[in-house]
Design a protein around this motif. Structure first.
Motif, PDB file in Angstrom:
ATOM      1  N   THR A  64      11.144  42.940 -40.217  1.00 18.81           N
ATOM      2  CA  THR A  64      11.749  43.776 -39.178  1.00 18.81           C
ATOM      3  C   THR A  64      13.064  44.398 -39.664  1.00 18.81           C
ATOM      4  N   ARG A  65      13.872  43.605 -40.385  1.00 11.52           N
ATOM      5  CA  ARG A  65      15.150  44.127 -40.902  1.00 11.52           C
ATOM      6  C   ARG A  65      14.914  45.308 -41.842  1.00 11.52           C
ATOM      7  N   TYR A  66      13.979  45.117 -42.787  1.00 11.47           N
ATOM      8  CA  TYR A  66      13.633  46.223 -43.687  1.00 11.47           C
ATOM      9  C   TYR A  66      13.127  47.429 -42.883  1.00 11.47           C
ATOM     10  N   ALA A  67      12.282  47.154 -41.892  1.00 14.32           N
ATOM     11  CA  ALA A  67      11.710  48.251 -41.095  1.00 14.32           C
ATOM     12  C   ALA A  67      12.817  49.035 -40.381  1.00 14.32           C
ATOM     13  N   LEU A  68      13.738  48.321 -39.745  1.00 11.91           N
ATOM     14  CA  LEU A  68      14.839  48.984 -39.027  1.00 11.91           C
ATOM     15  C   LEU A  68      15.711  49.786 -39.997  1.00 11.91           C
ATOM     16  N   ASN A  69      16.037  49.194 -41.138  1.00 17.19           N
ATOM     17  CA  ASN A  69      16.887  49.883 -42.108  1.00 17.19           C
ATOM     18  C   ASN A  69      16.169  51.070 -42.737  1.00 17.19           C
ATOM     19  N   TYR A  70      14.898  50.915 -43.038  1.00 14.52           N
ATOM     20  CA  TYR A  70      14.109  52.004 -43.625  1.00 14.52           C
ATOM     21  C   TYR A  70      14.057  53.188 -42.671  1.00 14.52           C
ATOM     22  N   LYS A  71      13.977  52.890 -41.388  1.00 10.58           N
ATOM     23  CA  LYS A  71      13.913  53.934 -40.376  1.00 10.58           C
ATOM     24  C   LYS A  71      15.293  54.459 -39.987  1.00 10.58           C
ATOM     25  N   GLY A  72      16.348  53.787 -40.462  1.00  8.46           N
ATOM     26  CA  GLY A  72      17.701  54.219 -40.125  1.00  8.46           C
ATOM     27  C   GLY A  72      18.032  54.035 -38.658  1.00  8.46           C
ATOM     28  N   LEU A  73      17.427  53.044 -38.030  1.00  4.95           N
ATOM     29  CA  LEU A  73      17.703  52.774 -36.612  1.00  4.95           C
ATOM     30  C   LEU A  73      18.873  51.801 -36.496  1.00  4.95           C
ATOM     31  N   ALA A  74      19.784  52.115 -35.565  1.00  8.13           N
ATOM     32  CA  ALA A  74      20.950  51.256 -35.350  1.00  8.13           C
ATOM     33  C   ALA A  74      20.538  50.011 -34.573  1.00  8.13           C
ATOM     34  N   TYR A  75      21.051  48.881 -34.999  1.00 10.47           N
ATOM     35  CA  TYR A  75      20.724  47.631 -34.307  1.00 10.47           C
ATOM     36  C   TYR A  75      21.868  46.638 -34.467  1.00 10.47           C
ATOM     37  N   GLN A  76      21.814  45.650 -33.605  1.00 12.56           N
ATOM     38  CA  GLN A  76      22.807  44.588 -33.654  1.00 12.56           C
ATOM     39  C   GLN A  76      22.053  43.271 -33.848  1.00 12.56           C
ATOM     40  N   THR A  77      22.472  42.468 -34.833  1.00 15.51           N
ATOM     41  CA  THR A  77      21.787  41.191 -35.082  1.00 15.51           C
ATOM     42  C   THR A  77      22.344  40.094 -34.185  1.00 15.51           C
ATOM     43  N   VAL A  78      21.458  39.351 -33.560  1.00 13.37           N
ATOM     44  CA  VAL A  78      21.851  38.133 -32.853  1.00 13.37           C
ATOM     45  C   VAL A  78      21.231  36.966 -33.616  1.00 13.37           C
ATOM     46  N   TRP A  79      22.106  36.053 -34.050  1.00 13.56           N
ATOM     47  CA  TRP A  79      21.638  34.926 -34.867  1.00 13.56           C
ATOM     48  C   TRP A  79      21.221  33.763 -33.975  1.00 13.56           C
ATOM     49  N   VAL A  80      20.022  33.235 -34.237  1.00 15.88           N
ATOM     50  CA  VAL A  80      19.480  32.149 -33.419  1.00 15.88           C
ATOM     51  C   VAL A  80      19.025  31.016 -34.332  1.00 15.88           C
ATOM     52  N   GLU A  81      19.622  29.842 -34.163  1.00 19.22           N
ATOM     53  CA  GLU A  81      19.182  28.682 -34.952  1.00 19.22           C
ATOM     54  C   GLU A  81      17.795  28.238 -34.466  1.00 19.22           C
ATOM     55  N   TYR A  82      17.010  27.654 -35.364  1.00 19.39           N
ATOM     56  CA  TYR A  82      15.630  27.254 -35.049  1.00 19.39           C
ATOM     57  C   TYR A  82      15.452  26.535 -33.702  1.00 19.39           C
ATOM     58  N   PRO A  83      16.276  25.484 -33.418  1.00 18.90           N
ATOM     59  CA  PRO A  83      15.996  24.731 -32.175  1.00 18.90           C
ATOM     60  C   PRO A  83      16.222  25.572 -30.913  1.00 18.90           C
ATOM     61  N   ASP A  84      16.865  26.735 -31.061  1.00 19.50           N
ATOM     62  CA  ASP A  84      17.175  27.565 -29.886  1.00 19.50           C
ATOM     63  C   ASP A  84      16.181  28.713 -29.689  1.00 19.50           C
ATOM     64  N   ILE A  85      15.264  28.898 -30.643  1.00 19.73           N
ATOM     65  CA  ILE A  85      14.388  30.086 -30.601  1.00 19.73           C
ATOM     66  C   ILE A  85      13.557  30.120 -29.316  1.00 19.73           C
ATOM     67  N   GLU A  86      12.929  29.005 -28.971  1.00 17.52           N
ATOM     68  CA  GLU A  86      12.060  28.986 -27.798  1.00 17.52           C
ATOM     69  C   GLU A  86      12.829  29.356 -26.528  1.00 17.52           C
ATOM     70  N   GLU A  87      13.989  28.749 -26.367  1.00 21.99           N
ATOM     71  CA  GLU A  87      14.787  28.993 -25.160  1.00 21.99           C
ATOM     72  C   GLU A  87      15.229  30.471 -25.081  1.00 21.99           C
ATOM     73  N   VAL A  88      15.674  30.990 -26.210  1.00 22.07           N
ATOM     74  CA  VAL A  88      16.108  32.394 -26.229  1.00 22.07           C
ATOM     75  C   VAL A  88      14.928  33.317 -25.910  1.00 22.07           C
ATOM     76  N   CYS A  89      13.777  33.056 -26.517  1.00 22.41           N
ATOM     77  CA  CYS A  89      12.602  33.905 -26.281  1.00 22.41           C
ATOM     78  C   CYS A  89      12.202  33.883 -24.810  1.00 22.41           C
ATOM     79  N   LYS A  90      12.158  32.700 -24.228  1.00 20.92           N
ATOM     80  CA  LYS A  90      11.783  32.586 -22.818  1.00 20.92           C
ATOM     81  C   LYS A  90      12.779  33.327 -21.937  1.00 20.92           C
ATOM     82  N   LYS A  91      14.058  33.224 -22.284  1.00 22.11           N
ATOM     83  CA  LYS A  91      15.109  33.838 -21.479  1.00 22.11           C
ATOM     84  C   LYS A  91      14.990  35.372 -21.476  1.00 22.11           C
TER      85      LYS A  91
END
Lengths: 245, 245
Positions: free
Chosen positions: B27-54
């Motif tokens: 996804t990072r390569y895809a966004l950069n290749y397309k020149g689309l502006a984005y902001q990264t939010v860093w999520v540690e593994y144990p938090d992925i499920e909760e963040v996705c559900k939210k």
């Protein structure tokens, strides 16, 4: 149509019409799709190696050389070539005015797709090989049985699982086709590239027509396949009917 | 560049810069290749499920739901999407004026190719997982170790084979890449479709850059890879360097 300049080496059967092999169907479909004139030479399994060596066709496996069909001999260029995808690539290049099977830029993608297709349909063989064995002529039947029993370490008539194991294995084949159906849906269908036939479709169709031929279109197996994935596979074989000769 | 409207959820590491995951690199390569502006939010593994559900991101495996990154939230459309290939498809459709990753007619072929790629590089994981484990932050490290040890039924530090078995397994990875190299050669290269980057290249590059990052470019492992297949993989990562941020 011009006088045949291409000699196409195929494996016969006791059926009428004779063609059955998924590997050689890839070349037969390709030749018919392109409208190229050719003459079929029928070669029984035990004779394939000798014929290939005589006409100078390379083995398709080089470690412990294995000679396989399809092979073509294009008498207008002197080219003798083995391996279905390689033959289709050659026909695209040598006859650029015929419909292309590897549209520009897609050759590596096509090779990847057909590797994924092969991986998706591995469960099919334990069903199709015994039926195939039963439609071969005696000399090929003996060869086919012996070599396949060696590969699988099982007697030909014990290859197809029974009962629950049969249901499970047949389900794996359905799910493998389901994966491919999911990909084709993304393109809009009916073909892998959308409206255009390419070598990926030739490959899918060649393995389906093999089944339809060896099981028969009234078999439960073909009825199952024809009913899966909104009839996609039945429709594909019908779309290829005009190249099926 | 416009204000970021895309929020990109990625997995952090103890490295600087942080990105490492082959899945999120797609996804990072895809966004950069397309020149689309984005902001990264860093999520540690144990938090992925909760963040996705939210945020309403679907699990990428539905039987025994598994929530994974990458996920994007496009705030300009409200779309929240998981799964690297699906995200790239969305970006192609939503931002048609950016360079296309699924050139017209090739989406099913691309999916087949990336399945074949995944199949070709399976030997890689026993080498890359322990190195990956060592560059994660503590909370992710514990999660990653526990879940991977469960999958493989081995301790993390026993995962990579040693001696002859190591040589054999590393050779399988080389041969898997060799198969892909053979396909790319047919297209003329340097990319899968020839001169044009497509999602197939993004996938290949994402798994290569993962190795280069976790092993380090001075490691014997990366030196091996960079030397294989006439330097094809080193050249690919260099061609992607401008999208590697």
């Amino acid at each position: 149509m011009a006088q045949p300049t291409i000699i196409f080496y195929d494996i016969p059967s006791s059926l009428d019409p004779q063609p059955w092999s998924p590997n050689t169907w890839r070349t037969r479909y390709a030749l018919n799709y392109k409208g190229l004139a050719y003459q079929t030479v029928w070669v029984e399994y035990p004779d394939i190696e000798e014929v290939c060596k005589k006409i100078g066709a390379a083995p398709t496996r080089t470690v412990a050389p294995l000679y396989t069909l399809p092979v073509i001999h294009d008498t207008s260029t002197g080219v003798v070539l083995s391996d279905g995808p390689a033959i289709a690539e050659y026909l695209d290049k040598q006859y650029p005015d015929t419909p292309n099977l590897f549209p520009s830029g897609t050759v590596a993608l096509q090779y990847g797709f057909i590797a994924a297709h092969a991986d998706a349909i591995t469960s099919l063989f334990v069903f199709a090989l015994p039926k195939t064995n039963s439609i071969l002529n005696p000399r090929s039947e003996e060869y086919f049985r012996r070599t396949r029993e060696q590969i699988y370490g099982k007697k030909m008539d014990e290859l197809t699982p029974v009962g629950d194991a049969r249901v499970a294995e047949w389900g794996k084949y359905r799910d493998g086709l389901g994966k491919i159906d999911g990909w084709i849906k993304k393109s809009g269908g009916p073909f892998v590239m959308g409206d255009t036939i390419s070598f990926a479709d030739v490959t899918i169709a060649s393995f389906l027509v093999w089944l339809k031929i060896v099981f028969g279109e009234d078999s439960q197996e073909w009825k199952d396949i024809a009913s899966w994935h909104d009839g996609r596979w039945d429709a594909l074989i019908k779309a290829f009917a005009k190249y099926q000769h």
